[in-house]
Scaffold this active site. Structure first.
Site, PDB file in Angstrom:
ATOM      1  N   ASP A  56      -0.463  18.303 -21.828  1.00  0.00           N
ATOM      2  CA  ASP A  56      -1.364  17.146 -21.912  1.00  0.00           C
ATOM      3  C   ASP A  56      -0.319  16.017 -22.719  1.00  0.00           C
ATOM      4  O   ASP A  56      -0.434  16.349 -23.921  1.00  0.00           O
ATOM      5  CB  ASP A  56      -2.607  17.350 -22.320  1.00  0.00           C
ATOM      6  CG  ASP A  56      -3.542  15.901 -22.295  1.00  0.00           C
ATOM      7  OD1 ASP A  56      -2.734  14.908 -22.284  1.00  0.00           O
ATOM      8  OD2 ASP A  56      -4.659  15.747 -22.373  1.00  0.00           O
TER       9      ASP A  56
ATOM     10  N   PHE B  46     -21.895  11.244 -25.404  1.00  0.00           N
ATOM     11  CA  PHE B  46     -21.453  10.448 -26.365  1.00  0.00           C
ATOM     12  C   PHE B  46     -21.087   8.820 -25.852  1.00  0.00           C
ATOM     13  O   PHE B  46     -21.281   8.006 -26.368  1.00  0.00           O
ATOM     14  CB  PHE B  46     -20.297  10.654 -27.127  1.00  0.00           C
ATOM     15  CG  PHE B  46     -19.012  11.076 -26.380  1.00  0.00           C
ATOM     16  CD1 PHE B  46     -18.874  12.319 -25.805  1.00  0.00           C
ATOM     17  CD2 PHE B  46     -18.092  10.097 -26.112  1.00  0.00           C
ATOM     18  CE1 PHE B  46     -17.671  12.437 -24.978  1.00  0.00           C
ATOM     19  CE2 PHE B  46     -17.184  10.273 -25.396  1.00  0.00           C
ATOM     20  CZ  PHE B  46     -16.767  11.490 -24.574  1.00  0.00           C
TER      21      PHE B  46
ATOM     22  N   LYS C  45      -2.476   5.397 -22.763  1.00  0.00           N
ATOM     23  CA  LYS C  45      -1.882   5.803 -24.270  1.00  0.00           C
ATOM     24  C   LYS C  45      -0.242   5.992 -24.137  1.00  0.00           C
ATOM     25  O   LYS C  45       0.370   4.938 -24.551  1.00  0.00           O
ATOM     26  CB  LYS C  45      -2.390   7.323 -24.727  1.00  0.00           C
ATOM     27  CG  LYS C  45      -3.870   7.078 -24.980  1.00  0.00           C
ATOM     28  CD  LYS C  45      -4.403   8.537 -25.213  1.00  0.00           C
ATOM     29  CE  LYS C  45      -5.831   8.534 -25.617  1.00  0.00           C
ATOM     30  NZ  LYS C  45      -6.450   8.109 -26.603  1.00  0.00           N
TER      31      LYS C  45
ATOM     32  N   ARG D 179     -16.405  11.460 -33.460  1.00  0.00           N
ATOM     33  CA  ARG D 179     -15.797  12.530 -32.943  1.00  0.00           C
ATOM     34  C   ARG D 179     -16.161  13.661 -33.630  1.00  0.00           C
ATOM     35  O   ARG D 179     -15.744  14.363 -34.395  1.00  0.00           O
ATOM     36  CB  ARG D 179     -14.248  12.489 -33.076  1.00  0.00           C
ATOM     37  CG  ARG D 179     -13.390  11.311 -32.147  1.00  0.00           C
ATOM     38  CD  ARG D 179     -13.307  11.945 -30.839  1.00  0.00           C
ATOM     39  NE  ARG D 179     -14.461  11.601 -29.888  1.00  0.00           N
ATOM     40  CZ  ARG D 179     -14.417  11.386 -28.633  1.00  0.00           C
ATOM     41  NH1 ARG D 179     -13.195  11.165 -28.146  1.00  0.00           N
ATOM     42  NH2 ARG D 179     -15.244  11.302 -27.757  1.00  0.00           N
TER      43      ARG D 179
ATOM     44  N   TYR E 168       0.845  -1.118   0.077  1.00  0.00           N
ATOM     45  CA  TYR E 168       0.290   0.100   0.098  1.00  0.00           C
ATOM     46  C   TYR E 168       0.801   1.241   0.079  1.00  0.00           C
ATOM     47  O   TYR E 168       0.523   2.096  -0.598  1.00  0.00           O
ATOM     48  CB  TYR E 168      -0.865   0.069   1.268  1.00  0.00           C
ATOM     49  CG  TYR E 168      -1.952   0.996   1.108  1.00  0.00           C
ATOM     50  CD1 TYR E 168      -3.184   1.023   0.553  1.00  0.00           C
ATOM     51  CD2 TYR E 168      -1.630   2.257   2.007  1.00  0.00           C
ATOM     52  CE1 TYR E 168      -3.966   1.980   0.600  1.00  0.00           C
ATOM     53  CE2 TYR E 168      -2.663   3.384   1.839  1.00  0.00           C
ATOM     54  CZ  TYR E 168      -3.959   2.969   1.138  1.00  0.00           C
ATOM     55  OH  TYR E 168      -4.823   4.236   1.301  1.00  0.00           O
TER      56      TYR E 168
ATOM     57  N   PHE F 141      -9.924  18.407 -25.410  1.00  0.00           N
ATOM     58  CA  PHE F 141     -10.492  16.990 -25.359  1.00  0.00           C
ATOM     59  C   PHE F 141     -11.730  16.913 -24.327  1.00  0.00           C
ATOM     60  O   PHE F 141     -11.522  17.712 -23.521  1.00  0.00           O
ATOM     61  CB  PHE F 141      -9.377  16.163 -24.558  1.00  0.00           C
ATOM     62  CG  PHE F 141      -9.764  14.552 -24.894  1.00  0.00           C
ATOM     63  CD1 PHE F 141      -9.984  14.080 -25.955  1.00  0.00           C
ATOM     64  CD2 PHE F 141      -9.940  13.835 -23.371  1.00  0.00           C
ATOM     65  CE1 PHE F 141     -10.094  12.901 -26.171  1.00  0.00           C
ATOM     66  CE2 PHE F 141     -10.428  12.577 -23.785  1.00  0.00           C
ATOM     67  CZ  PHE F 141     -10.591  12.122 -25.065  1.00  0.00           C
ATOM     68  N   THR F 142     -12.496  16.040 -24.706  1.00  0.00           N
ATOM     69  CA  THR F 142     -13.891  16.037 -24.253  1.00  0.00           C
ATOM     70  C   THR F 142     -13.713  15.907 -22.374  1.00  0.00           C
ATOM     71  O   THR F 142     -14.298  16.784 -21.889  1.00  0.00           O
ATOM     72  CB  THR F 142     -14.418  14.622 -24.399  1.00  0.00           C
ATOM     73  OG1 THR F 142     -13.643  13.576 -24.375  1.00  0.00           O
ATOM     74  CG2 THR F 142     -14.747  14.864 -26.083  1.00  0.00           C
TER      75      THR F 142
HETATM   76  N1  F0G Z   1      -6.197  13.623 -23.030  1.00  0.00           N
HETATM   77  C1  F0G Z   1      -6.215  13.247 -24.058  1.00  0.00           C
HETATM   78  C2  F0G Z   1      -5.420  14.077 -25.043  1.00  0.00           C
HETATM   79  C3  F0G Z   1      -6.937  12.008 -24.329  1.00  0.00           C
HETATM   80  O1  F0G Z   1      -6.801  11.618 -25.475  1.00  0.00           O
HETATM   81  C4  F0G Z   1      -7.240  11.355 -23.251  1.00  0.00           C
HETATM   82  C5  F0G Z   1      -8.150  10.193 -23.483  1.00  0.00           C
HETATM   83  C6  F0G Z   1      -7.364  12.041 -21.794  1.00  0.00           C
HETATM   84  C7  F0G Z   1      -6.734  13.268 -21.728  1.00  0.00           C
HETATM   85  C8  F0G Z   1      -7.932  11.341 -20.736  1.00  0.00           C
HETATM   86  O2  F0G Z   1      -7.365  10.143 -20.469  1.00  0.00           O
HETATM   87  O3  F0G Z   1      -8.903   8.273 -20.910  1.00  0.00           O
HETATM   88  O4  F0G Z   1      -6.950   8.047 -19.291  1.00  0.00           O
HETATM   89  O5  F0G Z   1      -8.660   9.230 -18.618  1.00  0.00           O
HETATM   90  N2  F0G Z   1      -8.702   9.704 -24.614  1.00  0.00           N
HETATM   91  C9  F0G Z   1      -9.082   8.605 -24.786  1.00  0.00           C
HETATM   92  C10 F0G Z   1      -9.311   8.279 -26.329  1.00  0.00           C
HETATM   93  C11 F0G Z   1     -10.334   8.349 -23.953  1.00  0.00           C
HETATM   94  O6  F0G Z   1      -9.950   7.410 -26.749  1.00  0.00           O
HETATM   95  O7  F0G Z   1      -9.014   9.111 -27.040  1.00  0.00           O
HETATM   96  P1  F0G Z   1      -7.986   8.979 -19.730  1.00  0.00           P
END
Ligand code: F0G
Length: 482
Positions: free
Chosen positions: A223, A455, A266, A389, A80, A132-133
């Site tokens: 990011d 989405f 990623k 997208r 832990y 980003f979303t």
């Molecule tokens: N920033 C970017 C540029 C991303 O592409 C993503 C995730 C995140 C932040 C958030 O990271 O998923 O680990 O919480 N992109 C995924 C995609 C979901 O399918 O493009 P996460």
């Protein structure tokens, strides 16, 4: 180190790895695919994986791990607090980014939650190359707003401009003058700008952004989730960086950032995330939230095995032969589709090949979700799961108005080291068939629409019986399944 390109013949990418573990795939007959997408509310997020042939939804958490990553997972130190695994990951972060302080988090959006809660005061704005979303949702939840200031070229779907992810530095200066530095929480740069097609920014652009930020005392948050692709493009497209190694380019970008966060789903080819900085004050402010939302400071919601895999994965990301695989497959897909006249985003970026639904199905208006409709049609025609997208991925404003997205894209992600070239060729074949039959594709409407990030769970219905007609044509031209 000089640039190593693995192409042969007419720009055919060559895999610099061999496959040693395989997973069987299933290709349902076309009528079953129609049934599956209907049951999924025409939302590819809601499809069951067993109904999917090629999963091109995302590159997130589905990249193939290497033998070295899997091996490292077996020596993970499970505890832990004070885990050796965490120390190894922390040291890898120091080695690669030269940042002293590292905070673990369970994935990228968890980092966004922490950064937004700590640094955004209600009313402040966050200028960025593109949103980003999940990033936008967290900024808005904390009372901030997003100011997108990409170059005009970024939204030009067909371009030969190598760095469509660049920030417009003049617009940044204007924004600082207009709002005042005190109203700017931070400037955010997204590597491999996701929603415009995985498009990179250049080192030169980041240097210019840094100059402005430094002059006004504004911090830069990078990011780095899609950093691997961005590094590849800087190395191959930016003159001043040709003789720099990937490690040197990474260090240069890192030096220009006050805070770096990433999704290790990623970057690092595993699952997890983290935030790093050299500024102890910033670190201390963010640290408080990690045990609250994520877990103790030496795991932050991640499994120790994943942390070992991230440490090795980050190291592998510094290998040019490894990071070129995704972009080269994507370039191959994009170029082959261009030859057939299929509208795609150019230049090819990272993450995936992006179909331009605005032109692919130009007869479908934006309020009928052209990109969502195309993603559903592609699934029916191929068993391939892509991701909308476009407008479906936007959120209604407080008055319920629906903003139309700048672009309507279907993203066909190419998870790293997962697909073979013949699978990619199958995808190309089906996309071309669909393009020839594009007039059969119709629009969609929401029948269930969540307020936030609609989405993910939203359900839609076809506006006519177009899907049945598409299946009929498919059976005439191709048969039941293949
Ligand atoms: N920033 C970017 C540029 C991303 O592409 C993503 C995730 C995140 C932040 C958030 O990271 O998923 O680990 O919480 N992109 C995924 C995609 C979901 O399918 O493009 P996460």
């Amino acid at each position: 180190m000089s640039e190593v390109k693995f192409f042969y013949g007419e720009n055919i990418p060559l895999e610099m790895h061999k496959v040693r573990i395989v997973q069987k795939l299933n290709l349902l007959p076309v009528e079953h695919r129609q049934k599956a997408i209907t049951e999924a509310g025409n939302n590819t997020f809601l499809l069951k994986n067993r109904d999917v042939f090629m999963d091109m939804l995302t590159d997130s958490g589905v990249n193939a791990m290497s033998d070295k990553q899997m091996g490292a997972m077996m020596v993970a130190d499970d505890s832990y607090a004070g885990s050796e695994t965490f120390t190894r990951l922390e040291q890898k972060i120091v080695e690669i980014f030269n940042k002293k302080f590292f905070l673990p988090a369970h994935q990228g959006r968890a980092c966004e939650n922490i950064i937004s809660q700590v640094f955004i005061k209600p009313g402040q704005i966050v200028p960025m190359n593109y949103h980003f979303t999940t990033t936008k949702a967290h900024i808005m939840l904390n009372g901030g707003s997003v100011l997108e200031i990409p170059l005009d070229e970024a939204l030009n779907v067909n371009s030969s401009f190598p760095f469509k992810g660049n920030m417009d530095v003049e617009k940044l200066k204007m924004a600082v003058e207009k709002h005042g530095p005190g109203n700017i929480a931070f400037v955010r740069l997204e590597a491999g700008a996701n929603l415009i097609g995985g498009q990179p920014f250049s080192l030169e652009n980041m240097q210019e952004v840094r100059q402005v930020c430094e002059a006004f005392g504004i911090m830069i948050v990078l990011d780095a989730s899609l950093l691997a692709d961005n590094l590849y493009f800087i190395k191959t497209r930016e003159e001043q960086c040709r003789d720099m190694s990937i490690r040197e380019i990474t260090r240069a970008l890192s030096e220009l950032s006050d805070i770096i966060y990433f999704s290790a789903r990623k970057l690092g080819n595993a699952r997890g995330g983290g935030i790093c900085t050299n500024d102890e004050t910033l670190y201390m402010k963010m640290r408080e939230l990690v045990p609250l939302y994520e877990g103790f400071l030496t795991y932050g919601g991640m499994s120790v095995r994943e942390m070992e895999a991230i440490a090795v994965g980050l190291d592998e990301t510094m290998d040019e032969n490894m990071i070129n695989q995704g972009p080269q497959f994507i370039a191959f897909m994009t170029e082959e589709l261009l030859k057939k006249g299929v509208p795609v985003v150019t230049p090819p970026g990272g993450l995936g090949c992006h179909l331009d639904a605005m032109r692919f199905v130009e007869h479908i208006p934006q309020n009928e979700y052209p990109a969502g409709a195309l993603a559903a049609a592609l699934y029916i025609a191929s068993g391939i799961r892509g991701m909308e997208r476009g407008t479906m991925s936007e959120q209604r404003d407080e008055d319920g108005n629906e903003p139309f997205s700048d672009m309507e894209l279907v993203r066909l992600a190419v998870p790293r080291r997962v697909f073979t070239l013949s699978q990619i060729k199958y995808a190309l074949d089906r996309i071309c068939w669909l393009y020839e039959n594009r007039k059969l594709i119709g629009g969609l409407k929401f029948v269930s629409e969540p307020k936030i990030l609609r989405f993910f769970f939203g359900r839609l219905e076809a506006l006519s019986d177009w899907q049945t007609k598409l299946v009929k044509k498919f059976k005439e031209d191709i048969g039941d399944s293949l």
